[in-house]
Design an enzyme around this catalytic site. Structure first.
Site, mmCIF file in Angstrom:
data_model
loop_
_atom_site.group_PDB
_atom_site.id
_atom_site.type_symbol
_atom_site.label_atom_id
_atom_site.label_comp_id
_atom_site.label_asym_id
_atom_site.label_seq_id
_atom_site.Cartn_x
_atom_site.Cartn_y
_atom_site.Cartn_z
ATOM 1 N N ALA A 66 10.535 -16.884 -10.452
ATOM 2 C CA ALA A 66 11.628 -16.405 -9.612
ATOM 3 C C ALA A 66 11.273 -14.995 -9.138
ATOM 4 O O ALA A 66 10.461 -14.306 -9.767
ATOM 5 C CB ALA A 66 12.922 -16.395 -10.411
ATOM 6 N N GLY A 110 9.974 -19.736 -13.035
ATOM 7 C CA GLY A 110 10.545 -20.692 -12.092
ATOM 8 C C GLY A 110 9.483 -21.554 -11.416
ATOM 9 O O GLY A 110 9.769 -22.674 -10.982
ATOM 10 N N GLU A 113 8.866 -24.287 -13.760
ATOM 11 C CA GLU A 113 10.075 -25.127 -13.733
ATOM 12 C C GLU A 113 10.113 -25.986 -12.469
ATOM 13 O O GLU A 113 10.505 -27.154 -12.518
ATOM 14 C CB GLU A 113 11.314 -24.228 -13.825
ATOM 15 N N GLU A 133 9.526 -15.489 -19.152
ATOM 16 C CA GLU A 133 10.800 -14.780 -18.945
ATOM 17 C C GLU A 133 11.132 -13.841 -20.108
ATOM 18 O O GLU A 133 11.745 -12.801 -19.924
ATOM 19 C CB GLU A 133 11.941 -15.801 -18.766
HETATM 20 N N1 CO8 Z 1 8.557 -11.850 -8.478
HETATM 21 C C1 CO8 Z 1 8.369 -10.906 -7.551
HETATM 22 N N2 CO8 Z 1 7.137 -10.431 -7.223
HETATM 23 C C2 CO8 Z 1 6.092 -10.933 -7.870
HETATM 24 C C3 CO8 Z 1 6.217 -11.910 -8.863
HETATM 25 C C4 CO8 Z 1 7.528 -12.403 -9.161
HETATM 26 N N3 CO8 Z 1 7.770 -13.361 -10.044
HETATM 27 N N4 CO8 Z 1 4.989 -12.208 -9.332
HETATM 28 C C5 CO8 Z 1 4.119 -11.436 -8.659
HETATM 29 N N5 CO8 Z 1 4.789 -10.657 -7.772
HETATM 30 C C6 CO8 Z 1 4.226 -9.684 -6.851
HETATM 31 C C7 CO8 Z 1 3.778 -8.416 -7.562
HETATM 32 O O1 CO8 Z 1 4.852 -7.560 -7.767
HETATM 33 C C8 CO8 Z 1 2.752 -7.889 -6.588
HETATM 34 O O2 CO8 Z 1 3.427 -7.272 -5.538
HETATM 35 P P1 CO8 Z 1 2.968 -5.781 -5.014
HETATM 36 O O3 CO8 Z 1 1.587 -6.023 -4.451
HETATM 37 O O4 CO8 Z 1 3.990 -5.443 -3.989
HETATM 38 O O5 CO8 Z 1 2.951 -4.905 -6.215
HETATM 39 C C9 CO8 Z 1 2.106 -9.143 -6.027
HETATM 40 O O6 CO8 Z 1 3.040 -10.214 -6.266
HETATM 41 C C10 CO8 Z 1 0.794 -9.508 -6.702
HETATM 42 O O7 CO8 Z 1 1.039 -9.560 -8.093
HETATM 43 P P2 CO8 Z 1 0.162 -8.759 -9.162
HETATM 44 O O8 CO8 Z 1 -0.406 -7.518 -8.574
HETATM 45 O O9 CO8 Z 1 0.977 -8.596 -10.398
HETATM 46 O O10 CO8 Z 1 -1.021 -9.812 -9.384
HETATM 47 P P3 CO8 Z 1 -1.941 -9.981 -10.670
HETATM 48 O O11 CO8 Z 1 -3.012 -10.930 -10.263
HETATM 49 O O12 CO8 Z 1 -2.338 -8.646 -11.216
HETATM 50 O O13 CO8 Z 1 -0.999 -10.653 -11.781
HETATM 51 C C11 CO8 Z 1 0.635 -12.278 -12.581
HETATM 52 C C12 CO8 Z 1 -0.523 -11.970 -11.581
HETATM 53 C C13 CO8 Z 1 0.101 -12.291 -14.001
HETATM 54 C C14 CO8 Z 1 1.172 -13.643 -12.202
HETATM 55 C C15 CO8 Z 1 1.736 -11.190 -12.436
HETATM 56 O O14 CO8 Z 1 2.039 -11.026 -11.051
HETATM 57 C C16 CO8 Z 1 3.011 -11.522 -13.147
HETATM 58 O O15 CO8 Z 1 3.092 -11.385 -14.353
HETATM 59 N N6 CO8 Z 1 4.047 -11.957 -12.388
HETATM 60 C C17 CO8 Z 1 5.361 -12.222 -12.954
HETATM 61 C C18 CO8 Z 1 5.376 -13.532 -13.727
HETATM 62 C C19 CO8 Z 1 6.745 -13.753 -14.344
HETATM 63 O O16 CO8 Z 1 7.199 -12.996 -15.184
HETATM 64 N N7 CO8 Z 1 7.431 -14.826 -13.919
HETATM 65 C C20 CO8 Z 1 8.759 -15.172 -14.416
HETATM 66 C C21 CO8 Z 1 9.822 -14.622 -13.524
HETATM 67 S S1 CO8 Z 1 11.471 -14.878 -14.146
HETATM 68 C C22 CO8 Z 1 11.813 -16.482 -13.749
HETATM 69 O O17 CO8 Z 1 11.011 -17.170 -13.171
HETATM 70 C C23 CO8 Z 1 13.184 -16.995 -14.137
HETATM 71 C C24 CO8 Z 1 13.423 -18.432 -13.651
HETATM 72 C C25 CO8 Z 1 14.903 -18.715 -13.541
HETATM 73 C C26 CO8 Z 1 15.264 -19.143 -12.114
HETATM 74 C C27 CO8 Z 1 16.683 -18.925 -11.773
HETATM 75 C C28 CO8 Z 1 17.043 -19.351 -10.327
HETATM 76 C C29 CO8 Z 1 16.509 -18.482 -9.256
#
Ligand code: CO8
Length: 259
Positions: A66, A110, A113, A133
Site C-alpha cells: 500500500a 498489499g 495481498e 507491515e
Molecule cells: N509506498 C510508497 N512508496 C513506496 C513504497 C510504498 N509501499 N515502496 C517503495 N516506495 C517508494 C520509495 O519511497 C522510493 O521513493 P523515492 O524515490 O521518492 O524515495 C521509491 O519507491 C523506490 O523505493 P526504494 O528507494 O525504497 O527502493 P529500494 O530498492 O531501495 O527498496 C523496498 C525496495 C525494499 C521494496 C523498499 O522500497 C520498501 O521497503 N518498501 C516498502 C515495503 C512495505 O513496507 N510495504 C508494506 C506497506 S503497508 C501495506 O501494504 C498495508 C496493506 C493494507 C492495505 C490496506 C488498503 C489500502
C-alpha cells in the site's frame, strides 16, 4: 479501450491484462490504484471476449505494498470510514473469471495481498514476497493474515507477519504460495500461455472449477464435497461437456460454445 492513470490495460487472445504502472514508487497501491484495478476487472468481467484476467507489474516490482506516503497522515477514523470493499480492495478476489498474478520483483504488503487475491500466482525467479507491515507498526489489511495463513500454514504466515522478512521465489514455491517459478525473462510468456489456455476452456466449466476450489478455503470438507458434487453434476447440463466428451471419443479437438 478505457485508459487509466496508474494502470495500463489491454486485451489479447481472450486475456485481459492489467499492468500496474507506477514504476517510480514500485507500483505502490494507493486507493486510486485499487479503484482503477477494480474498474478494469469490472470491464473485463463484463466483456464476453475475455476468458481470463492477468495482473502484473514490472521487472523490479509487482507492487511494494500500500502507498505508505498516502497512508502516513491518516487517523483511525479516516481508515474506519474508508470502505476497503467499496473502493475495490477485494475486487480481484470476487471476480468470477479466472485470474492470474504474474509476479516479478517485490510483492510486499498489499502487493502480496493483491497477488493472493488471484487464483494462480506465477512468479519469476527474482520475486520476493512478504508482509512487512509490522516494521511500520501496523498489520496486513487486505488478506495478509488470512489468505497467507490458508495458503502456506500458520507457522510460515506467523514468521512472515511477525518478523516482516521477505521470502524468495523458491521458498514461496516450496510453501505452496506460487504455482510455478520461471526465469524472469520468461515470466510474461509463461503467464500469457497459461492465461490463454484457461481462456480457451469452457467458460462455465472454468467458473465452476474456480468456485469449487474456492469452497475449500471457506467451508468444511463435507460441505465442500457437497458443493463439488453438485457443480460436477451441473456440468452435465453444459453443451461444452457434451462436446468435450464427444470430441475425446471422436479423437478431435472440442469446440467450446461457453454454454
Ligand atoms: N509506498 C510508497 N512508496 C513506496 C513504497 C510504498 N509501499 N515502496 C517503495 N516506495 C517508494 C520509495 O519511497 C522510493 O521513493 P523515492 O524515490 O521518492 O524515495 C521509491 O519507491 C523506490 O523505493 P526504494 O528507494 O525504497 O527502493 P529500494 O530498492 O531501495 O527498496 C523496498 C525496495 C525494499 C521494496 C523498499 O522500497 C520498501 O521497503 N518498501 C516498502 C515495503 C512495505 O513496507 N510495504 C508494506 C506497506 S503497508 C501495506 O501494504 C498495508 C496493506 C493494507 C492495505 C490496506 C488498503 C489500502
Amino acid at each position: 479501450m478505457r485508459t487509466f492513470e496508474h494502470i495500463i490495460i489491454e486485451s489479447k487472445d481472450q486475456v485481459g491484462v492489467i499492468r500496474l504502472n507506477r514504476p517510480k514508487m514500485l507500483n505502490a497501491l494507493s486507493f486510486a490504484v485499487l479503484r482503477e484495478i477494480a474498474a478494469a476487472v469490472d470491464g473485463f468481467e463484463a466483456d464476453d471476449g475475455i476468458g481470463c484476467i492477468l495482473i502484473t507489474g514490472n521487472e523490479k516490482a509487482f507492487a511494494a505494498g500500500a502507498d505508505i506516503k498516502e497512508m502516513q497522515p491518516k487517523s483511525f477514523i479516516d481508515m474506519l470510514n474508508e470502505d476497503f470493499k467499496a473502493i475495490g480492495g477485494d475486487r480481484i478476489a470476487t471476480c468470477r473469471k479466472p485470474t492470474i498474478a504474474a509476479v516479478s520483483g517485490y510483492a510486499l504488503g498489499g502487493g502480496c495481498e493483491l497477488a493472493m487475491m488471484c487464483d494462480i500466482i506465477i512468479a519469476s525467479d527474482n520475486a520476493t514476497f512478504g508482509q512487512p507491515e509490522i516494521t511500520l507498526g501496523t498489520i496486513p489489511g487486505i488478506g495478509g493474515t488470512q489468505r497467507l495463513t490458508r495458503a502456506i500454514g500458520k507457522a510460515k504466515a506467523m514468521d512472515l507477519c511477525l518478523t516482516g522478512r521477505m521470502m524468495d521465489a523458491a521458498e514461496a514455491e516450496r510453501s505452496g504460495l506460487v504455482s510455478r517459478v520461471v526465469p524472469v525473462d520468461k515470466l510474461m510468456d509463461e503467464a500469457m500461455a497459461a492465461a490463454k489456455k484457461i481462456a480457451s476452456m469452457s467458460r462455465p466449466a472454468a467458473a465452476m472449477a474456480k468456485d469449487a476450489v474456492n469452497r475449500a478455503f471457506e467451508t468444511t470438507l463435507s460441505e465442500g464435497m457437497n458443493v463439488e458434487r453438485d457443480l460436477f453434476r451441473a456440468t452435465f447440463a453444459l453443451e461444452d461437456r457434451a462436446e468435450g466428451m464427444a470430441a475425446f471419443i471422436e479423437k478431435r479437438k472440442p469446440t467450446n460454445k461457453n454454454r
